[in-house]
Design an enzyme around this catalytic site. Structure first.
Site, mmCIF file in Angstrom:
data_model
loop_
_atom_site.group_PDB
_atom_site.id
_atom_site.type_symbol
_atom_site.label_atom_id
_atom_site.label_comp_id
_atom_site.label_asym_id
_atom_site.label_seq_id
_atom_site.Cartn_x
_atom_site.Cartn_y
_atom_site.Cartn_z
ATOM 1 N N GLN A 100 0.827 -1.197 0.000
ATOM 2 C CA GLN A 100 0.000 0.000 0.000
ATOM 3 C C GLN A 100 0.865 1.252 0.000
ATOM 4 O OE1 GLN A 100 -3.718 -0.858 2.742
ATOM 5 N NE2 GLN A 100 -1.941 -1.920 3.576
ATOM 6 N N ASN A 101 2.173 1.069 0.099
ATOM 7 C CA ASN A 101 3.105 2.195 0.122
ATOM 8 C C ASN A 101 3.425 2.648 -1.301
ATOM 9 O OD1 ASN A 101 3.138 1.831 2.895
ATOM 10 N ND2 ASN A 101 4.990 0.585 2.855
ATOM 11 N N ASP A 103 6.460 4.282 -1.952
ATOM 12 C CA ASP A 103 7.857 4.716 -1.867
ATOM 13 C C ASP A 103 8.842 3.875 -2.673
ATOM 14 O OD1 ASP A 103 8.092 2.369 -0.249
ATOM 15 O OD2 ASP A 103 7.647 3.534 1.555
ATOM 16 N N HIS A 118 -1.262 1.304 -4.531
ATOM 17 C CA HIS A 118 -1.642 2.721 -4.548
ATOM 18 C C HIS A 118 -0.736 3.567 -5.437
ATOM 19 C CE1 HIS A 118 -3.701 1.967 -0.412
ATOM 20 N NE2 HIS A 118 -4.471 1.646 -1.427
ATOM 21 N N CYS A 126 -0.153 13.020 -16.304
ATOM 22 C CA CYS A 126 -1.095 14.037 -16.753
ATOM 23 C C CYS A 126 -2.506 13.466 -16.768
ATOM 24 C CB CYS A 126 -0.719 14.526 -18.152
ATOM 25 S SG CYS A 126 -1.912 15.726 -18.826
ATOM 26 N N GLY A 217 2.969 -4.252 8.874
ATOM 27 C CA GLY A 217 2.947 -2.806 9.052
ATOM 28 C C GLY A 217 1.719 -2.107 8.526
ATOM 29 N N SER A 219 -2.525 -1.235 9.469
ATOM 30 C CA SER A 219 -3.709 -1.334 10.326
ATOM 31 C C SER A 219 -4.910 -1.822 9.528
ATOM 32 C CB SER A 219 -4.021 0.025 10.952
ATOM 33 O OG SER A 219 -4.353 0.970 9.939
ATOM 34 N N GLY A 245 -0.388 -2.284 17.517
ATOM 35 C CA GLY A 245 -1.701 -1.699 17.724
ATOM 36 C C GLY A 245 -2.790 -2.440 16.989
ATOM 37 N N CYS A 261 8.371 -3.832 12.583
ATOM 38 C CA CYS A 261 8.429 -4.797 11.479
ATOM 39 C C CYS A 261 9.827 -5.412 11.305
ATOM 40 C CB CYS A 261 7.998 -4.135 10.179
ATOM 41 S SG CYS A 261 6.318 -3.476 10.224
#
Length: 269
Positions: A100-101, A103, A118, A126, A217, A219, A245, A261
């Site tokens: 989902q990162n 980077d 994502h 464009c 990593g 939620s 969490g 992680c």
């Protein structure tokens, strides 16, 4: 049995692990995450697709913050969590990694079978003619047009952003598409925007052949990732999470390891 030992047994006991990663995988690389241990927002919700496409002022704010944030985001490097997951694939234990990162740190660490659910922040697209521009090239053009902004210092925010509260963005000069003059957008899926169908289909196909799911990593508060855990649970595939969490899928998990992680996955290194 300690959760760390259970995780090792889980990994050693499966050969077709579907890996799903989120922001917690990259925090040790210096990229902040969005949510706290209860799954609540740590800061104002990020830019939505509707806001970005709706007004020029929203785009000025987004790109000004991004101009400042990219200086540090563009230099981030993989951490031990990324390296451990690359090792998992190299050992033949993982056939597919859905992140989902945005980077690209999994690829930088050596993972090959990766789908960027994502999108990716290192490209700009464009909205008119679909031309794709390297982010570094766009950074240079923004800097040329906005030299006074380029030297600003600000705290890092998630996804290459920077905290520039209190600034007047009305003078920020946003470059248009060099090909058609259209609106340029980072090649990522904003909140409120749909994930491209081909990425979802690729993930579903990989999930069908997987024998287990490892969440690292995340939620899972965002539906785009949570749906794959739901599908795995319906199919009777065991799901394990490494996350500090609460997660949206707690009741669906075989167990959860509440450790950073890289620490939890260090046995792979």
């Amino acid at each position: 049995m300690p959760d760390s030992a259970r995780l090792q047994d889980f990994v050693h006991g499966h050969d077709r692990i579907f890996v799903l990663t989120g922001a917690g995988c990259s925090t040790n690389s210096g990229i902040p995450d969005y949510r706290d241990a209860d799954g609540q927002w740590k800061r104002a919700q990020p830019m939505t697709y509707q806001a970005f496409t709706g007004t020029h002022a929203a785009r000025q704010r987004y790109w000004a913050r991004s101009l400042v944030g990219w200086r540090s985001f563009g230099r981030v490097r993989p951490n031990t969590a990324h390296e451990a997951l690359a090792r998992l694939e190299a050992r033949g234990k993982s056939r597919f990694l859905l992140t989902q990162n945005v980077d690209r740190l999994h690829q930088a660490a050596g993972s090959r079978e990766v789908v960027d659910l994502h999108g990716r922040l290192d490209r700009v697209r464009c909205l008119g003619c679909e031309r794709v521009i390297p982010r570094e090239e766009f950074q240079q053009e923004m800097t040329r047009r906005n030299p006074d902004w380029a030297g600003l210092e600000a705290a890092r925010a998630p996804d290459g952003d920077a905290d520039l509260e209190g600034q007047d963005f009305s003078s920020f000069d946003v470059p248009p598409c060099p090909a058609c003059g259209g609106v340029l957008k980072p090649d990522v899926v904003f909140f409120g925007e749909g994930v491209p169908r081909d990425r979802v289909e690729a993930a579903n196909e990989a999930l069908e052949t997987a024998d287990a799911v490892l969440v690292v990593g995340s939620s899972l508060m965002v539906w785009s990732g949570f749906r794959f855990v739901q599908a795995a649970a319906r199919a009777g595939k065991p799901v394990v999470a490494v996350n500090i969490g609460r997660t949206r899928a707690d009741e669906l998990l075989a167990f959860k390891v509440e450790q950073p992680c890289g620490e939890a996955l260090s046995f792979l290194l």
